[in-house]
Each structure stands twice: as C-alpha cells, then as structure tokens.
Design an enzyme around this catalytic site. Structure first.
Site, PDB file in Angstrom:
ATOM      1  N   SER A 170       0.803  -1.220   0.000  1.00 13.53           N
ATOM      2  CA  SER A 170       0.000   0.000   0.000  1.00 13.53           C
ATOM      3  C   SER A 170       0.839   1.274   0.000  1.00 13.53           C
ATOM      4  CB  SER A 170      -0.947   0.022   1.213  1.00 13.53           C
ATOM      5  OG  SER A 170      -0.232   0.260   2.403  1.00 13.53           O
ATOM      6  N   LYS A 211       0.973   4.119   7.179  1.00 14.21           N
ATOM      7  CA  LYS A 211       0.244   5.011   6.269  1.00 14.21           C
ATOM      8  C   LYS A 211       0.685   6.469   6.473  1.00 14.21           C
ATOM      9  CE  LYS A 211      -2.779   2.062   4.431  1.00 14.21           C
ATOM     10  NZ  LYS A 211      -2.072   0.833   4.847  1.00 14.21           N
TER      11      LYS A 211
END
Length: 257
Positions: A170, A211
């Site tokens: 990701s 993230k």
C-alpha cells in the site's frame, strides 16, 4: 586492592609488575633466582589476563539483557521473572535490580501489570531492534515484540528507535515495497506530527498499519500511496488512535546496510 600472602596486590597486577622490574633486573643469575623470576613473570601475566578479562566481561545487567534478547528471538515474547532467575542463577532482588537498571538506561521498556511484557529498545549487540512486521495494506494485528536486531549504525539514530518489516504494497508509491525495513522513531507528542508524515498507527479494535497521517478537526485519516487501498478515516473522539512511530528512512534490501 587485595591481600595475598602478606603482600598488597592491586587487581591489575601492578604490584607484581613492580617486583618483576625491581628484582628480575638484578645481575644475580643463579638457577634458583632465574626460576623465581620466571614464576614471578608468570604471576604477572596471569594477573594481567585476569584483570583484562574482568574489564571486558559484560556487567550482570548486560548479561541479563543478552539473555532477554536471545529468549525473545527464540520465543517471540519475553521471559517471566522466575525464568530469568533460573537462567541467570540470581535471586529475585538481583533480577529486579538489573531490570530497573536496563529500563533506566533505555535498553528495555516494561509494560507493568502484564506478564511477558518486556520490549527491547536498545540492543547490546549493536544496531536497533526489529519489533516485528507491520501491514502496509489493510489494518492487521499490532506488531510483535522485538525478535531480532537490524545491524545498522548512524549518528542520526537515537535510543528507542526501532525497525519494522513491511508486509504489503500500500506504500509502494513512496518506494516502500513489501519486505523492506522501515526505521521508526517513537512519537511522544501527537500534536507535533505534521500532516502527510508516514507513521505506524494503531486504530482501536482494528489493528496497526503503515500510512500517511492526516488530521482534520476530530477526524484522523490514514492514507496509502497505492490507489488500490481506500483511506482509513476515524473519529478520534469515538475511536482511539495511537501513533507508535514516525518514519525516519527505508531499507529496501540488506545491501542497503
């Protein structure tokens, strides 16, 4: 300083060394005298070897740290006090004293009220601890206790810095591929975080992920750099979010070390 046969002796053998220099430099060369000099030189050498061994030998505190590192690497969790006592052959008080020293000096972190809750913060072997694997994808379980050490050294590193191995893609847009290592620094003040920084964040009831961090009012968003993964947005008043580390740099291969 020690007593031996009525002669004062320093731990490093300096008294015997003085005797050797004073006596064995004599012009007397009888066989018995030469034998005595040989014995004296042997004593000097043995005392010096003993002294240097004691100087190089790790302290009891650091020997406990080495045991903790080896145990956690083998089992994936820390030992309990009774196991430490048995392994180190020390009473409970001595183990507790060593644990307090290691915690005070920044080698370990203890989570009080929980069993097997010691985390290595700084390795005596050099390098920084690998705290486990973190998801770069969807939220997953919190990363595990330290199981190994990443052998890196840099003046930029501080006590408490740690490494995580990335699982998922990701964050590929930030050149953080699956299997790479991210070097992280614990966050003491959430308010000091800047929007867009890459963090290891724990979301209550959902897990941990790597993230970009964004904050808008009471909402916190964790955003990937791969469009295949939707943003994770939570209300910080209803769902607790902890930032456990902020990214320092990325190691994509062992050859980067």
């Amino acid at each position: 300083m020690m007593q031996s046969n009525g002669i004062r002796r320093f731990n490093n053998g300096s008294h015997y060394k003085a005797l050797e220099l004073g006596i064995c430099s004599s012009k007397i060369q009888t066989p018995n005298f030469l034998l005595a000099c040989l014995k004296l030189r042997t004593i000097v050498l043995l005392n010096q070897l003993s002294y240097f061994y004691q100087m190089q030998r790790p302290s009891p505190h650091l020997r406990l740290l080495e045991y903790l590192e080896a145990y956690i690497q083998l089992h994936g969790y820390s030992p309990v006090i009774d196991e430490m006592m048995e392994a180190m052959e020390k009473p409970r008080g001595a183990i507790q004293n060593s644990l307090r020293y290691l915690e005070r000096e920044g080698y370990i972190e203890r989570r009080y009220g929980k069993a097997r809750a010691i985390r290595i913060l700084k390795s005596n072997r050099g390098g920084i601890p690998i705290w486990g694997t973190i998801a770069a994808g969807y939220l997953s379980e919190v990363f595990t206790d330290s199981q190994d050490v990443l052998p890196i050294s840099s003046p930029k590193l501080k006590s408490g810095d740690f490494a995580l191995q990335v699982a998922g893609d990701s964050m590929i847009g930030d050149h953080i591929p699956d299997g790479s290592f991210v070097i992280m620094r614990p966050v003491s003040d959430l308010a000091a975080l800047k929007d867009g920084e890459i963090v290891a964040a724990w979301v209550e009831g959902r897990g941990t992920t790597l993230k970009h961090f964004y904050r808008e009012g009471k909402h916190i968003s964790l955003i990937a750099s791969n469009s295949n993964y939707p943003p994770i947005t939570v209300d910080a008043e209803e769902c607790r979010v902890e930032v456990q580390g902020v990214l320092l740099w990325v190691l994509r291969e062992w050859s980067d070390l």
